[in-house]
Write an enzyme that holds these catalytic residues in place. Structure first.
Site, PDB file in Angstrom:
ATOM      1  N   GLU A   1      -3.956  33.575   9.448  1.00 31.11           N
ATOM      2  CA  GLU A   1      -3.553  33.178  10.803  1.00 31.11           C
ATOM      3  C   GLU A   1      -2.587  31.993  10.758  1.00 31.11           C
ATOM      4  O   GLU A   1      -1.690  31.872  11.597  1.00 31.11           O
ATOM      5  CB  GLU A   1      -4.792  32.791  11.626  1.00 31.11           C
ATOM      6  CG  GLU A   1      -4.449  32.340  13.034  1.00 31.11           C
ATOM      7  CD  GLU A   1      -5.584  31.628  13.760  1.00 31.11           C
ATOM      8  OE1 GLU A   1      -6.612  32.265  14.017  1.00 31.11           O
ATOM      9  OE2 GLU A   1      -5.419  30.441  14.085  1.00 31.11           O
TER      10      GLU A   1
ATOM     11  N   SER B   1      -9.529  28.591  12.082  1.00 30.57           N
ATOM     12  CA  SER B   1      -9.663  29.874  11.367  1.00 30.57           C
ATOM     13  C   SER B   1      -8.433  30.072  10.488  1.00 30.57           C
ATOM     14  O   SER B   1      -7.312  30.055  10.979  1.00 30.57           O
ATOM     15  CB  SER B   1      -9.721  31.044  12.352  1.00 30.57           C
ATOM     16  OG  SER B   1     -10.821  30.916  13.203  1.00 30.57           O
TER      17      SER B   1
ATOM     18  N   ARG C   1      -3.523  36.488  18.649  1.00 32.51           N
ATOM     19  CA  ARG C   1      -2.893  35.472  17.778  1.00 32.51           C
ATOM     20  C   ARG C   1      -1.435  35.839  17.458  1.00 32.51           C
ATOM     21  O   ARG C   1      -0.943  35.585  16.355  1.00 32.51           O
ATOM     22  CB  ARG C   1      -3.674  35.315  16.458  1.00 32.51           C
ATOM     23  CG  ARG C   1      -5.118  34.883  16.610  1.00 32.51           C
ATOM     24  CD  ARG C   1      -5.234  33.471  17.189  1.00 32.51           C
ATOM     25  NE  ARG C   1      -6.585  32.969  17.157  1.00 32.51           N
ATOM     26  CZ  ARG C   1      -7.491  33.113  18.127  1.00 32.51           C
ATOM     27  NH1 ARG C   1      -7.178  33.772  19.237  1.00 32.51           N
ATOM     28  NH2 ARG C   1      -8.693  32.588  18.019  1.00 32.51           N
TER      29      ARG C   1
END
Ligand code: FAD
Ligand code: EPU
Length: 343
Positions: free
Chosen positions: A339, A243, A169
């Site tokens: 995130e 997420s 990520r």
């Protein structure tokens, strides 16, 4: 349709962010060609200095307030087979293409490698930002290059795999070059002979359930779509950004201590010294799964996903995320990182 040279003032971003927050941009503009993009940037530099935010599908952004600057929406479209060698097709997609539609197009054409990444919301242009990943594949596995416009220096740059510093990520675009470049196209190196990635347990189970006897890119895509639909809320129906936190990694000794106290803890070896934990498990153990305060909540089927039941603000979601971070830290000594991109 408005002229490229017009900035729309005080513009609602409700339709442009998957949390569906009704925040406003001081100025908003969209571009469908790179010429329009350059023209808009030229004009904007005469306005008093205000930051520029690039927007794709708005599915990984948490707007915590109105945006005091320009929101520039990338609507560049087009997909082209630019090259091929014995084993690969090189497929270039413009940044404004919808990611899932691009994945479906590649599957139809027999360009293999993206099937595990089906149904991820958002645009092609954002895919390198956080090296999107799901079900055992990340875009770095099939990435060839991208073209980006340097906003201040006004020139085009090409980034190859090593230049992007892809991680879990992560990429150079997420932090180091934040808001410095506009990614205009991405070229993927896709396989002529598919190599199916079914190591993620749930895929095998789903393929069996579907009665699939012969693997194909289309079958894997369908399995991934089924799994995702069974646990992730559709942002059209319930505002969310997937997420909200990353899965954290900890040292083996820390994991061993936690494992003693919590034998069910979910973790996967990352390398010789680190274990990656399932953040969803940690959050669930702290009692947050299905929690709701006002219109801000933690999803009932996937604790890693924070949701807007209607009238929550970015501030409400941010505060909830802070409470979650603090409680997970208190119970497990593990710090969760967000995130989503905060604006
Ligand atoms: P935006 O939200 O519009 O932008 C994200 C960031 O990228 C911002 O900082 C923005 O400024 C920047 N950006 C966007 N376009 C450009 C550009 N052209 N040039 C430069 N900067 C740009 N992610 C995963 O990795 N795996 C998943 O499985 C996954 N599942 C999800 C499921 C759901 C239900 C949702 C809502 C989200 C999920 N996500 C997942 C997160 C999200 O889909 C991805 O991060 C996606 O790539 C975001 O694309 P976007 O176009 O919406 O980006
Ligand atoms: N779990 C729980 N409780 C929960 C959620 C998860 O205990 O409420 C545990 C379960 O044990 C489960 C494990 O966590 O087996 C992993 O859950 P899941 O397979 O749903 O994956 P995830 O780790 O929660 C990650 C990505 C997703 C990606 C999926 C599939 C991150 C931060 N998230 O989720 O990406 O789609 O794996 O590969 O890495 C995103 O980035 O937005 C995103 C949705």
């Amino acid at each position: 349709m408005y002229h490229a040279t017009h900035f729309l003032p005080d513009y609602s971003l409700k339709a442009y962010n998957s949390f569906q927050f009704d925040v406003r941009a001081r100025f908003f503009a969209a571009f469908q060609t790179t010429e329009m993009m350059q023209e808009l940037l030229e004009q904007y530099q005469w306005l008093p200095y205000m930051p520029i935010h690039i927007l794709g599908g708005g599915s990984n952004i948490l707007f915590t307030r109105d945006v005091d600057g320009l929101v520039l929406r990338n609507e560049l479209n087009g997909i082209e087979l630019v090259n091929e060698d014995a084993d690969h097709y090189y497929v270039k997609a413009m940044a404004g293409e919808n990611w899932h539609r691009f994945v479906c197009y590649c599957i139809e054409q027999g360009y293999a490698g993206l099937e595990n990444l089906s149904l991820i919301p958002g645009s092609v242009g954002a895919s390198p930002m956080q090296n999107i990943g799901a079900y055992g594949v990340e875009i770095k596995d099939v990435f060839h290059s991208l073209e980006a416009w340097h906003i201040n220096e006004k020139h085009k740059e090409t980034f190859y795999l090593k230049d992007c510093e892809f991680g879990y990520r992560e990429s150079v675009f997420k932090e180091k070059y934040r808001n410095r470049f506009i990614i205009t196209s991405v070229t993927y190196r896709l396989r002529k002979q598919p190599v199916f990635q079914t190591s993620y347990g749930a895929i095998t189970q789903e393929l069996e359930k579907m009665g699939v006897t012969e693997l194909s890119s289309a079958a894997i895509a369908k399995a991934v779509i089924n799994i995702r639909r069974s646990k992730l809320p559709d942002p059209e129906e319930l505002g969310n950004a997937g997420s909200f936190f990353k899965n954290p990694s900890i040292s083996i000794s820390h994991f061993e201590r936690l494992h003693e106290a919590f034998p069910d803890i979910v973790g996967y070896p990352l390398n010789e010294s680190k274990i990656k934990l399932a953040a969803g498990w940690l959050i669930e153990q702290c009692g947050w799964k299905g929690y709701r305060k006002g219109d801000a909540g933690c999803h009932e089927k996937q604790a890693l996903v924070l949701v807007n039941y209607g009238n929550a603000t970015g501030g409400d979601i941010f505060r909830l995320s802070t409470e979650i971070i603090e409680s997970v830290y208190k119970k497990f000594g593990v710090r969760l990182d967000r995130e989503v991109n905060l604006i």
